[in-house]
Design a protein around this motif. Sequence first.
Motif, mmCIF file in Angstrom:
data_model
loop_
_atom_site.group_PDB
_atom_site.id
_atom_site.type_symbol
_atom_site.label_atom_id
_atom_site.label_comp_id
_atom_site.label_asym_id
_atom_site.label_seq_id
_atom_site.Cartn_x
_atom_site.Cartn_y
_atom_site.Cartn_z
ATOM 1 N N CYS A 1 12.752 -3.440 -5.094
ATOM 2 C CA CYS A 1 12.024 -2.196 -5.383
ATOM 3 C C CYS A 1 12.972 -1.125 -5.909
ATOM 4 N N ARG B 1 6.872 -5.619 -13.676
ATOM 5 C CA ARG B 1 6.884 -5.566 -12.209
ATOM 6 C C ARG B 1 6.826 -4.133 -11.688
ATOM 7 N N GLN C 1 3.220 -2.972 -11.806
ATOM 8 C CA GLN C 1 2.452 -3.472 -10.661
ATOM 9 C C GLN C 1 2.781 -2.666 -9.414
ATOM 10 N N LEU D 1 -3.522 -1.594 -5.378
ATOM 11 C CA LEU D 1 -3.185 -2.912 -4.837
ATOM 12 C C LEU D 1 -2.750 -2.849 -3.377
ATOM 13 N N PRO E 1 -0.471 -2.733 -0.125
ATOM 14 C CA PRO E 1 0.857 -3.319 0.120
ATOM 15 C C PRO E 1 1.218 -4.432 -0.867
ATOM 16 N N ARG E 2 0.211 -5.029 -1.523
ATOM 17 C CA ARG E 2 0.473 -6.131 -2.451
ATOM 18 C C ARG E 2 1.195 -5.664 -3.715
ATOM 19 N N ARG E 3 1.256 -4.358 -3.918
ATOM 20 C CA ARG E 3 1.932 -3.873 -5.130
ATOM 21 C C ARG E 3 3.445 -4.030 -5.046
ATOM 22 N N ALA F 1 7.612 -9.278 -3.054
ATOM 23 C CA ALA F 1 8.025 -9.928 -1.813
ATOM 24 C C ALA F 1 9.546 -10.007 -1.757
#
Length: 337
Positions: A19, A50, A53, A59, A61-63, A66
């Motif tokens: 991130c 990325r 997104q 989205l 937490p899915r944004r 991982a």
Amino acid sequence: MMSETTMTILGTSGAGKTCYLLSMYHKMCSGMNGFTITTDDDTDVDLRHRYDQMKDRSLGPRRFPAGTDGRSQYEFTLECGYKPVMSFSWDDYPGGYLDVKGTGDMDSYKQIEQSILNSSCLFICIDGTLLQGDDIDEKISAIQDDCSIYINPFFSKYMKEHGALPPTAFVITKWDICAPDNSSDDLKKIISATFSPFFEAGKTGKTIAAIIPVSIDLYSNSTEPGKRMRPYRIQFPIFMGIFFALRNKINNDKQNKTSLQNQISNERSTFWSFLFGDSDSVKQMNSDVRAIQNKLNINQQNLQKIFCQLAEYVPLFFINGKQGKFSDIVEKRDAND
């Protein structure tokens, strides 16, 4: 083409390294104080996709990407005024990768070791969620259990073999989450307790460390559609890394210039030079000296710009464990020559 320097980043899976990379690239592409970074087209498309997104709040937490357990490597170029300043490799190793070394995988150790040896700066990412709450001892225990348990044994071996570390930034991610619970004094106490060897004098020279809180979004808890992400001081770890790499580059160029000037003086002192004037080789060396000086002038201006940013916005610098201003750690002549 090999990069001119490397920046090695370590941290456990989920600490926010990916991130941070995405946000840093987005911010630096937009330009910060005249500086931008570029990469190849394929990497640019991937990182931008990325990031898009990640900024899509719908989205949830899915944004967020991982956590990864493998090595990631990227090649970037820092520019100022759209002119190249320095190329650098971004070498990302998760904490679990370090732990493999303890089970006998010396290839992994050697790979990371070489990356650090090539690095102008080392980044250690610490998950800001570990710094929540009022209990400092609990925070120290959390970082020890989740982070320094992997990193400190690795550097124990590294220091025995090399005796010195590159300048190191402890990058506190997710600062928006833990900022209300931590003062500057808290950060100093926590990080120096969990990574104490980084705050002591090295065997072969100074140890330089910094604590730099960052956030990819000060509004990370917002679910408001379309609300822009607001990063916090995301550029300063990169500025720190570039500063030390650029300073090394300037010193090397000065040495090369002096060497050429000595060669010119030696050749001009010969009888043949006295009779016939400068040879073609001397003329070429003079041209090379002028080119190096032009490059030095530009790089010294860029170094000064970065120096001013770090001196103003990153106060938590330490030399041999003692806190000082950036202008105390780095001699002023390095920024002003």
